[in-house]
Write an enzyme that holds these catalytic residues in place. Sequence first.
Site, PDB file in Angstrom:
ATOM      1  N   CYS A 109       0.813  -1.226   0.000  1.00  0.00           N
ATOM      2  CA  CYS A 109       0.000   0.000   0.000  1.00  0.00           C
ATOM      3  C   CYS A 109       0.843   1.270   0.000  1.00  0.00           C
ATOM      4  CB  CYS A 109      -0.960   0.000   1.183  1.00  0.00           C
ATOM      5  SG  CYS A 109      -2.000  -1.458   1.218  1.00  0.00           S
ATOM      6  N   HIS A 233      -2.882   7.224   2.852  1.00  0.00           N
ATOM      7  CA  HIS A 233      -3.387   5.949   2.339  1.00  0.00           C
ATOM      8  C   HIS A 233      -4.735   5.674   2.996  1.00  0.00           C
ATOM      9  CE1 HIS A 233      -3.964   1.861   1.317  1.00  0.00           C
ATOM     10  NE2 HIS A 233      -3.586   1.368   2.474  1.00  0.00           N
ATOM     11  N   ASN A 263     -10.326   0.075   0.577  1.00  0.00           N
ATOM     12  CA  ASN A 263      -8.863   0.093   0.560  1.00  0.00           C
ATOM     13  C   ASN A 263      -8.397  -0.456  -0.791  1.00  0.00           C
ATOM     14  OD1 ASN A 263      -6.131  -0.309   0.800  1.00  0.00           O
ATOM     15  ND2 ASN A 263      -6.226  -1.280   2.825  1.00  0.00           N
TER      16      ASN A 263
HETATM   17  N1  COA Z   1     -18.514  -7.560  10.426  1.00  0.00           N
HETATM   18  C1  COA Z   1     -18.918  -7.760  11.693  1.00  0.00           C
HETATM   19  N2  COA Z   1     -18.072  -8.124  12.674  1.00  0.00           N
HETATM   20  C2  COA Z   1     -16.780  -8.287  12.360  1.00  0.00           C
HETATM   21  C3  COA Z   1     -16.299  -8.095  11.063  1.00  0.00           C
HETATM   22  C4  COA Z   1     -17.222  -7.740  10.073  1.00  0.00           C
HETATM   23  N3  COA Z   1     -16.867  -7.515   8.791  1.00  0.00           N
HETATM   24  N4  COA Z   1     -14.971  -8.328  11.052  1.00  0.00           N
HETATM   25  C5  COA Z   1     -14.625  -8.646  12.308  1.00  0.00           C
HETATM   26  N5  COA Z   1     -15.720  -8.622  13.090  1.00  0.00           N
HETATM   27  C6  COA Z   1     -15.814  -8.903  14.519  1.00  0.00           C
HETATM   28  C7  COA Z   1     -14.667  -9.731  15.030  1.00  0.00           C
HETATM   29  O1  COA Z   1     -14.904 -11.105  14.825  1.00  0.00           O
HETATM   30  C8  COA Z   1     -14.657  -9.370  16.487  1.00  0.00           C
HETATM   31  O2  COA Z   1     -15.652 -10.076  17.142  1.00  0.00           O
HETATM   32  P1  COA Z   1     -15.379 -10.699  18.612  1.00  0.00           P
HETATM   33  O3  COA Z   1     -15.117  -9.503  19.485  1.00  0.00           O
HETATM   34  O4  COA Z   1     -16.638 -11.420  18.908  1.00  0.00           O
HETATM   35  O5  COA Z   1     -14.179 -11.570  18.455  1.00  0.00           O
HETATM   36  C9  COA Z   1     -15.085  -7.899  16.475  1.00  0.00           C
HETATM   37  O6  COA Z   1     -15.747  -7.689  15.226  1.00  0.00           O
HETATM   38  C10 COA Z   1     -13.943  -6.943  16.608  1.00  0.00           C
HETATM   39  O7  COA Z   1     -12.934  -7.349  15.690  1.00  0.00           O
HETATM   40  P2  COA Z   1     -11.582  -6.600  15.556  1.00  0.00           P
HETATM   41  O8  COA Z   1     -10.727  -7.308  14.558  1.00  0.00           O
HETATM   42  O9  COA Z   1     -11.055  -6.373  16.934  1.00  0.00           O
HETATM   43  O10 COA Z   1     -12.105  -5.205  14.964  1.00  0.00           O
HETATM   44  P3  COA Z   1     -11.334  -3.880  14.766  1.00  0.00           P
HETATM   45  O11 COA Z   1     -12.001  -2.799  15.467  1.00  0.00           O
HETATM   46  O12 COA Z   1      -9.850  -4.031  14.971  1.00  0.00           O
HETATM   47  O13 COA Z   1     -11.583  -3.611  13.218  1.00  0.00           O
HETATM   48  C11 COA Z   1     -10.361  -3.760  11.148  1.00  0.00           C
HETATM   49  C12 COA Z   1     -11.077  -4.533  12.257  1.00  0.00           C
HETATM   50  C13 COA Z   1      -9.794  -4.754  10.178  1.00  0.00           C
HETATM   51  C14 COA Z   1     -11.378  -2.883  10.479  1.00  0.00           C
HETATM   52  C15 COA Z   1      -9.254  -2.898  11.791  1.00  0.00           C
HETATM   53  O14 COA Z   1      -8.482  -3.673  12.648  1.00  0.00           O
HETATM   54  C16 COA Z   1      -8.348  -2.287  10.759  1.00  0.00           C
HETATM   55  O15 COA Z   1      -8.761  -1.506   9.917  1.00  0.00           O
HETATM   56  N6  COA Z   1      -7.054  -2.583  10.828  1.00  0.00           N
HETATM   57  C17 COA Z   1      -6.074  -2.034   9.915  1.00  0.00           C
HETATM   58  C18 COA Z   1      -6.219  -2.690   8.608  1.00  0.00           C
HETATM   59  C19 COA Z   1      -5.327  -2.109   7.593  1.00  0.00           C
HETATM   60  O16 COA Z   1      -4.873  -0.990   7.685  1.00  0.00           O
HETATM   61  N7  COA Z   1      -5.092  -2.911   6.578  1.00  0.00           N
HETATM   62  C20 COA Z   1      -4.428  -2.521   5.413  1.00  0.00           C
HETATM   63  C21 COA Z   1      -3.000  -2.279   5.585  1.00  0.00           C
HETATM   64  S1  COA Z   1      -2.513  -1.484   4.136  1.00  0.00           S
END
Ligand code: COA
Length: 308
Positions: A109, A233, A263
Amino acid sequence: MQGAIATGWGIAVPDKVLTNADLSARLDTTDEWITERTGIKERHIGGTTSGLAIEAGREALRRAGREASEIDLLVLATTTPDAIVPGTSATVQNGLGIAGGAMDLNAACSGFVYALVAAHGFILAGARRVLVIGAETLSRITDWDDRRLAVIVGDGAGALVLEATDGPGELLAWDLGADGSLRNLLYCEHGGYLFMDGKEIFRKAVRAVVESSLATLERAGLKPDDVDLFVPHQANARIISAAAARLGIPEDRCVVTIDRYGNTSSASIPLALADALDSGRLTAGSTVLMSGFGGGMTWASAVLRWGG
Ligand code: COA
């Protein structure tokens, strides 16, 4: 001193739009969760990386008033090439009819900012015009049954024509970084699907964007307050807000397009940049800070005085 300025820009996204409602119809997720946790409302899906790159490149050339035969080099940032061999840039060279060389660059990215800095270097080394493109089809390496990733990714491309200028160029300072010890946070093996440790990437991303942006601004003799427009980004709207808050850049100076595109990896910064140019938010003389991070882990920032 010879520098470079951007003279044209273009974007391309597939026609097919996938909304949060479409995703919630087939996955255990909701529009509310996706919107709150990521800021994404819809994304474009489909096409090929080369096809999107050609379309964006053609538009950028048209805006710059240049023929493809006048381009000395194409630098294509992508982490989703059409094939392992040949480089996707060669397909784009042929599609556009570029007379010069063509190379792929994979910094995940961070790829577009890496490519932009590299292109400025090629111009200092004697190239007159370089076409820089970020193009991705992340949908092809996504497991559409994995709700953690399916809700985040999008496809698209953005392009810039850079031209040599006798006056001061637009690039004021840059910072490129990599830490391969963090490879397990985000990867895709040959033939496999993307894997992402979302929580850890989130933490590392905010820190990387803030530290890399500050290092870049310092090299340019600038402070966050001098930034007219922050083009980060687009991985998560919460990452953008957290980084901007720590930098002290007000939200009204941030470009956010993740709601429409998701993204799109190395296409996200040029898509956001084009949005700012099309809407008149980015004009000649503006100080623009770009900062990206991604798999590798890599990070990259650049500060430009638009138009040189
Ligand atoms: N819909 C509903 N629930 C979801 C879900 C979805 N699409 N994806 C995950 N969950 C759930 C998880 O299972 C978890 O449930 P649990 O608490 O029962 O285990 C809960 O939501 C929280 O998950 P978590 O992974 O802690 O969420 P988060 O707040 O960290 O958000 C992302 C997840 C991926 C959106 C976030 O971590 C993120 O954006 N990270 C950076 C990603 C990034 O920058 N990637 C690209 C790099 S270039």
